[in-house]
Design a protein around this motif. Structure first.
Motif, PDB file in Angstrom:
ATOM      1  N   LYS A  56       0.920  -1.325  -0.109  1.00 31.37           N
ATOM      2  CA  LYS A  56      -0.042   0.068   0.008  1.00 31.37           C
ATOM      3  C   LYS A  56       0.993   1.708  -0.009  1.00 31.37           C
ATOM      4  O   LYS A  56       1.967   1.337   0.332  1.00 31.37           O
ATOM      5  CB  LYS A  56      -0.925   0.024   1.158  1.00 31.37           C
ATOM      6  N   GLY A  57       0.229   2.391  -0.194  1.00 31.83           N
ATOM      7  CA  GLY A  57       0.732   3.833  -0.169  1.00 31.83           C
ATOM      8  C   GLY A  57       0.310   4.662   1.024  1.00 31.83           C
ATOM      9  O   GLY A  57      -0.790   4.492   1.182  1.00 31.83           O
ATOM     10  N   VAL A  58       1.312   5.294   1.616  1.00 38.06           N
ATOM     11  CA  VAL A  58       0.822   6.427   2.590  1.00 38.06           C
ATOM     12  C   VAL A  58       1.382   7.394   2.132  1.00 38.06           C
ATOM     13  O   VAL A  58       2.498   7.828   2.305  1.00 38.06           O
ATOM     14  CB  VAL A  58       1.208   5.904   3.798  1.00 38.06           C
ATOM     15  N   LEU A  59       0.642   8.460   1.796  1.00 35.51           N
ATOM     16  CA  LEU A  59       1.018   9.736   1.347  1.00 35.51           C
ATOM     17  C   LEU A  59       0.644  10.860   2.445  1.00 35.51           C
ATOM     18  O   LEU A  59      -0.357  11.063   2.798  1.00 35.51           O
ATOM     19  CB  LEU A  59       0.253  10.095  -0.013  1.00 35.51           C
ATOM     20  N   LEU A  60       1.740  11.474   2.684  1.00 36.24           N
ATOM     21  CA  LEU A  60       1.751  12.422   3.978  1.00 36.24           C
ATOM     22  C   LEU A  60       1.568  13.783   3.232  1.00 36.24           C
ATOM     23  O   LEU A  60       2.095  14.418   2.462  1.00 36.24           O
ATOM     24  CB  LEU A  60       3.024  12.511   4.582  1.00 36.24           C
ATOM     25  N   GLU A  86      -3.747   1.333  -3.690  1.00 28.14           N
ATOM     26  CA  GLU A  86      -4.475   1.664  -2.422  1.00 28.14           C
ATOM     27  C   GLU A  86      -3.659   2.658  -1.840  1.00 28.14           C
ATOM     28  O   GLU A  86      -2.593   2.197  -1.204  1.00 28.14           O
ATOM     29  CB  GLU A  86      -4.639   0.485  -1.697  1.00 28.14           C
ATOM     30  N   ILE A  87      -3.998   3.781  -1.639  1.00 31.03           N
ATOM     31  CA  ILE A  87      -3.260   5.006  -0.856  1.00 31.03           C
ATOM     32  C   ILE A  87      -4.050   5.591   0.151  1.00 31.03           C
ATOM     33  O   ILE A  87      -5.189   5.805  -0.042  1.00 31.03           O
ATOM     34  CB  ILE A  87      -3.037   5.968  -2.035  1.00 31.03           C
ATOM     35  N   GLY A 145      -6.851   6.784 -11.016  1.00 30.24           N
ATOM     36  CA  GLY A 145      -6.546   5.303 -11.127  1.00 30.24           C
ATOM     37  C   GLY A 145      -6.346   4.587  -9.928  1.00 30.24           C
ATOM     38  O   GLY A 145      -5.558   3.538  -9.701  1.00 30.24           O
ATOM     39  N   VAL A 146      -6.530   5.227  -8.730  1.00 32.56           N
ATOM     40  CA  VAL A 146      -6.276   4.830  -7.578  1.00 32.56           C
ATOM     41  C   VAL A 146      -7.298   4.671  -6.453  1.00 32.56           C
ATOM     42  O   VAL A 146      -8.494   5.463  -6.754  1.00 32.56           O
ATOM     43  CB  VAL A 146      -4.961   5.535  -6.818  1.00 32.56           C
ATOM     44  N   GLU A 147      -7.300   4.034  -5.426  1.00 33.31           N
ATOM     45  CA  GLU A 147      -8.369   4.045  -4.286  1.00 33.31           C
ATOM     46  C   GLU A 147      -7.760   4.881  -3.194  1.00 33.31           C
ATOM     47  O   GLU A 147      -6.787   4.266  -2.495  1.00 33.31           O
ATOM     48  CB  GLU A 147      -8.786   2.369  -4.029  1.00 33.31           C
ATOM     49  N   ILE A 148      -8.419   5.725  -2.839  1.00 30.83           N
ATOM     50  CA  ILE A 148      -7.860   6.656  -1.465  1.00 30.83           C
ATOM     51  C   ILE A 148      -8.549   6.478  -0.303  1.00 30.83           C
ATOM     52  O   ILE A 148      -9.943   6.363  -0.408  1.00 30.83           O
ATOM     53  CB  ILE A 148      -7.850   8.030  -2.114  1.00 30.83           C
ATOM     54  N   CYS A 201      -0.618   6.860  12.428  1.00 32.81           N
ATOM     55  CA  CYS A 201      -2.201   6.777  12.287  1.00 32.81           C
ATOM     56  C   CYS A 201      -2.633   5.734  11.013  1.00 32.81           C
ATOM     57  O   CYS A 201      -3.710   5.761  11.063  1.00 32.81           O
ATOM     58  CB  CYS A 201      -2.334   8.350  11.937  1.00 32.81           C
ATOM     59  N   ALA A 202      -1.543   5.596  10.263  1.00 32.17           N
ATOM     60  CA  ALA A 202      -1.922   4.664   9.137  1.00 32.17           C
ATOM     61  C   ALA A 202      -2.041   3.243   9.463  1.00 32.17           C
ATOM     62  O   ALA A 202      -2.314   2.543   8.558  1.00 32.17           O
ATOM     63  CB  ALA A 202      -1.086   5.114   7.926  1.00 32.17           C
ATOM     64  N   GLU A 203      -1.776   2.751  10.667  1.00 32.67           N
ATOM     65  CA  GLU A 203      -1.709   1.430  10.887  1.00 32.67           C
ATOM     66  C   GLU A 203      -3.031   0.664  10.455  1.00 32.67           C
ATOM     67  O   GLU A 203      -2.906  -0.452   9.827  1.00 32.67           O
ATOM     68  CB  GLU A 203      -1.450   1.200  12.377  1.00 32.67           C
ATOM     69  N   SER A 204      -4.198   1.096  10.863  1.00 28.68           N
ATOM     70  CA  SER A 204      -5.300   0.277  10.560  1.00 28.68           C
ATOM     71  C   SER A 204      -5.524   0.209   9.051  1.00 28.68           C
ATOM     72  O   SER A 204      -6.145  -0.690   8.484  1.00 28.68           O
ATOM     73  CB  SER A 204      -6.752   0.913  11.193  1.00 28.68           C
ATOM     74  N   PHE A 205      -5.171   1.328   8.327  1.00 30.29           N
ATOM     75  CA  PHE A 205      -5.354   1.215   6.983  1.00 30.29           C
ATOM     76  C   PHE A 205      -4.254   0.445   6.317  1.00 30.29           C
ATOM     77  O   PHE A 205      -4.742  -0.400   5.477  1.00 30.29           O
ATOM     78  CB  PHE A 205      -5.029   2.829   6.258  1.00 30.29           C
ATOM     79  N   VAL A 206      -3.295   0.251   7.004  1.00 31.30           N
ATOM     80  CA  VAL A 206      -2.105  -0.726   6.364  1.00 31.30           C
ATOM     81  C   VAL A 206      -2.376  -2.100   6.550  1.00 31.30           C
ATOM     82  O   VAL A 206      -2.195  -2.762   5.580  1.00 31.30           O
ATOM     83  CB  VAL A 206      -0.749  -0.131   6.989  1.00 31.30           C
TER      84      VAL A 206
END
Lengths: 59, 357
Positions: free
Chosen positions: B2-6, B48-49, B72-75, B92-97
């Motif tokens: 996955k991607g995490v964009l700050l 998945e970002i 073309g992505v899912e945010i 903060c992104a742990e549950s998303f990841v």
């Protein structure tokens, strides 16, 4: 440091505890989501920890 | 993966542009900076970002990115609230990841060659983390990594007086979920922020293997006006020009000029590329648009000389003065004082503006 968040059950948007505590009750910030999120929705353990260590979560 | 964009931060170094919008939406070659990051993630096979938002410009970023389908992505949005540091943002992104490996990308950074090499390097090695590095001339101004001959990181140090190398961390990381354990173990730094370098150092001290990839090609942090201009220049350097708009017969257009379909270059105007002109914009007679200029949508330029500049959009420029090396915010109007008395420049300038007259 413990990072505490709440995930909206409807849209999956994640909100940090500091934001929830600032607002207490808030509309989910997810796009087009009408859910209401509350600080009280956090598990009891997370709420207690956050309130006991509140200074950590402020700049 | 996955991607995490700050996409938090106050954008204080880009004021007054950021008084009215987040720094991640400042355009470079007529495309918001954050879009380059989304495209880099997508190119690396990540669809998945999670976009981490602060308190500044949250709605504007959500309005631009939507649910990601336009790109073309899912945010999924992750609201960090207070800026408690990069490690807090990642935490903060742990549950998303949700147990996956993931890339962290600073939303105001730009890379010429994207992140495919960084991601591939990480995937091949069974590492606990991977970091992107680039050689810099002033290592005392950056977070610096010490690496062994195999490219494994041995030590990280923030803005060192005595740098162990000139390899700077450039804000692209690949993590396994182990990073969340490290984040839980570290404490805020002297500035009250939870530092990602501390979390990575914790992984190292705990026996973790950290890969590094030295990124080739340019890298820009677009945090300051001069950085936006430099990034604009670098992107325009590789511009693929499509002259879709209309060019009058007596207009002079040279080099690579990307002209949107609904835009026009009128007779008597000179445009010398590389230049990007967005939608519904008119370059009128008597105007010179010089190299490395991007003019945003819904703008008019008349009788002016402009080069090496970024015009955000909804702008009218009718001065006969020369405008160079400038970043002009949305809705600005730059007219002419010619013939007006008393002679002089008439300014309505917002807080934190910078002018050289």
């Amino acid at each position: 440091m413990r990072v505490i968040t709440l995930e909206c059950p409807d849209c999956g948007t994640v909100v940090a505890a500091n934001e929830l505590e600032d607002n207490r009750i808030m509309k989910c910030p997810g796009n087009d989501c009408d859910s209401v999120l509350r600080f009280d929705d956090l598990p009891e353990d997370d709420r207690s920890f956050y309130l006991e260590n509140k200074e950590q979560y402020r700049l | 993966m996955k991607g995490v964009l700050l996409a938090g931060g106050t954008g204080s170094r880009l004021r007054p542009i950021t008084h009215t919008g987040p720094k991640q939406l400042v355009p470079v070659a007529n495309k918001p900076v954050i879009q380059y990051a989304i495209e880099d993630l997508r190119e690396a096979g990540i669809s998945e970002i999670g976009v981490v938002l602060g308190n500044k410009g949250r709605e504007a970023i959500q309005s631009f990115l939507g649910d990601g389908s336009d790109f073309g992505v899912e945010i999924t949005y992750i609201v960090q609230g207070r800026p408690l540091g990069l490690a807090h943002a990642v935490g903060c992104a742990e549950s998303f990841v949700d147990g996956d490996d993931f890339v962290v990308y600073l939303g105001d950074n730009m890379l010429k060659r994207g992140i495919v090499d960084v991601v591939d390097g990480f995937r091949t090695g069974g590492f606990d983390a991977g970091i992107a590095l680039q050689e810099v001339d002033n290592p005392t101004q950056f977070g610096i990594a010490d690496v062994d001959e195999d490219g494994r990181v041995t030590h990280l140090v923030e803005k060192p007086d005595d740098p162990p190398s000139n390899l700077a961390l450039i804000g692209i990381y690949v993590f396994t979920p182990r990073i969340f354990d490290a984040i839980e173990e570290i404490e805020p730094s002297w500035r009250g922020e939870l530092e990602i370098t501390d979390a990575i150092q914790y992984l190292l001290d705990d026996g973790g293997a950290i890969d590094s990839q030295v990124v080739e090609g340019w890298w820009k942090d677009t945090g300051k006006p001069e950085d936006v201009l430099e990034a604009n220049r670098l992107v325009l350097e590789d511009l693929e020009a499509t002259r879709a708009g209309s060019i009058d017969t007596d207009a002079k257009v040279e080099g690579r000029v990307d002209l949107a379909e609904s835009s026009r270059i009128e007779s008597g105007a000179v445009v010398r590329g590389p230049v990007s002109i967005a939608e519904n914009t008119t370059v009128e007679t008597g105007t010179y648009v010089g190299p490395y200029t991007a003019i945003g949508a819904n703008s008019t330029v008349r009788n002016a000389h402009i080069e090496n500049s970024v015009v955000v959009g909804d702008t009218e420029i009718t001065t006969s003065g020369r405008i160079i090396d400038s970043l002009i915010g949305r809705g600005a109007a730059i007219g002419s004082a010619e013939g007006k008395l008393p002679e002089g420049r008439r300014l309505v300038v917002g807080e934190n503006s910078q002018l050289e007259l």
